[in-house]
Enzyme design. Structure first.
Site, PDB file in Angstrom:
ATOM      1  N   HIS A 196      43.072  50.152  40.986  1.00 22.34           N
ATOM      2  CA  HIS A 196      41.778  49.930  41.633  1.00 22.34           C
ATOM      3  C   HIS A 196      41.254  51.247  42.201  1.00 22.34           C
ATOM      4  O   HIS A 196      41.975  52.253  42.269  1.00 22.34           O
ATOM      5  CB  HIS A 196      41.904  48.897  42.761  1.00 22.34           C
ATOM      6  CG  HIS A 196      42.937  49.243  43.800  1.00 22.34           C
ATOM      7  ND1 HIS A 196      42.744  50.238  44.743  1.00 22.34           N
ATOM      8  CD2 HIS A 196      44.177  48.747  44.036  1.00 22.34           C
ATOM      9  CE1 HIS A 196      43.811  50.328  45.513  1.00 22.34           C
ATOM     10  NE2 HIS A 196      44.699  49.437  45.105  1.00 22.34           N
ATOM     11  N   CYS A 209      50.189  50.392  44.751  1.00 22.67           N
ATOM     12  CA  CYS A 209      49.175  50.292  43.699  1.00 22.67           C
ATOM     13  C   CYS A 209      48.873  51.652  43.070  1.00 22.67           C
ATOM     14  O   CYS A 209      49.327  52.693  43.546  1.00 22.67           O
ATOM     15  CB  CYS A 209      47.892  49.682  44.253  1.00 22.67           C
ATOM     16  SG  CYS A 209      48.023  47.907  44.562  1.00 22.67           S
TER      17      CYS A 209
END
Length: 304
Positions: A196, A209
């Site tokens: 992301h 992440c």
């Protein structure tokens, strides 16, 4: 001597003389595998690229000079090479800058243009922990690469094979409700790990992440494939795009600074990337086949 014999002798002698004019290189030439013009151009550009250092020292005046010296596109590419987004440009004391600016960012790629072992994989995403970078391939051809900030030492990103699952344009972090994750694409569902948009500070800083630049995250949001679930949303009928996360980071060094010593310091060879793919190739192709067959069956049923 009969006329027919004379003609055959003359023809044989002519052919021998003509064969002597053909060099071994000319005989082999048709057998050579020809590269595409774009690939040749990319390789030539990469050979020409060298780098120098430009000192910023966290000074507004130095940043201002830097931003006036280069176009917006060049500033973007320089920051990306240094694993920074525009917001975090002030964090660098020294920037690694190409001596020759290229319009195609792939010219700076540390990943090989082609991967033979991935030629049958429709789509493949690779994330390298050591060099803080990702690469996207389609049927073994590099289509995109860029910077990433992955899990910090206390919350490392999971290494190995994953598949893209669900996606959401704006997700809320499970670690902190104030963190807004744009263009979020989940990879490891139960851990809540995916790629992301978020800050790229020039080092691994995430909570597991894979952080990306805004434009990269949006592009990959549209490029990746979601999983396919049954009507109840419980059973996985087909997995999404394969993602391989590999390598180790010491969480201290900035490998792109090695480009100042050698332009190929961060480069992966095709053999190295093949070695990363090999343990997962069978699983990737199996899941790809299931997805293709499921979509084809669904398509056929709609026709009927």
């Amino acid at each position: 001597m009969r006329p027919t014999q004379f003609f055959l002798m003359f023809l044989t002698l002519f052919l021998i003389i003509q064969c002597d004019k053909i060099t071994p290189e000319e005989v082999k030439e048709p057998l050579r595998e020809k590269k595409s013009d774009s690939l040749i151009k990319s390789e030539e550009n990469k050979k020409e690229i060298s780098y120098h250092a430009e000192i910023i020292n966290h000074q507004d005046s130095a940043l201002s000079v830097f931003e006036k010296k280069y176009s917006d596109e060049e500033v973007h590419n320089i920051l990306a090479i240094n694993r920074l987004d525009f917001k975090n440009r002030w964090r660098a004391d020294t920037l690694v800058v190409p001596d020759k600016m290229e319009k195609d960012f792939k010219a700076y790629s540390p990943f090989p243009s082609n991967i033979s072992l991935a030629k049958d994989i429709h789509k493949l995403a690779l994330f390298s922990y050591p060099i803080h970078a990702y690469a996207l391939y389609e049927n073994g051809n590099l289509i995109k690469w860029g910077p990433t900030s992955m899990g910090k030492k206390s919350s490392p990103t999971r290494i190995g094979l994953g598949f893209t699952n669900w996606k959401k344009k704006l997700a809320i972090s499970t670690s902190n409700s104030e963190w807004k994750l744009r263009w979020n694409f989940n990879v490891f569902n139960f851990q809540g790990i995916g790629w992301h948009q978020y800050d790229l500070p020039g080092y691994h800083a995430s909570h597991s992440c894979m952080r990306l630049l805004e434009e990269d995250a949006e592009w990959m949001y549209n490029w990746g494939e979601q999983w396919i679930l049954d009507e109840k949303g419980i059973k996985i009928l087909a997995k999404g795009t394969p993602v391989i996360i590999f390598g180790e980071s010491n969480f201290k060094t900035k490998p792109w600074k090695e480009l100042l010593k050698s332009p190929k310091a961060n480069d992966y060879s095709e053999a190295q990337i093949n070695n990363e793919i090999k343990p997962f190739l069978e699983e990737i192709l199996t899941q790809q086949k299931r997805r293709t067959e499921y979509l084809q069956t669904k398509k056929d049923s709609l026709k009927n």
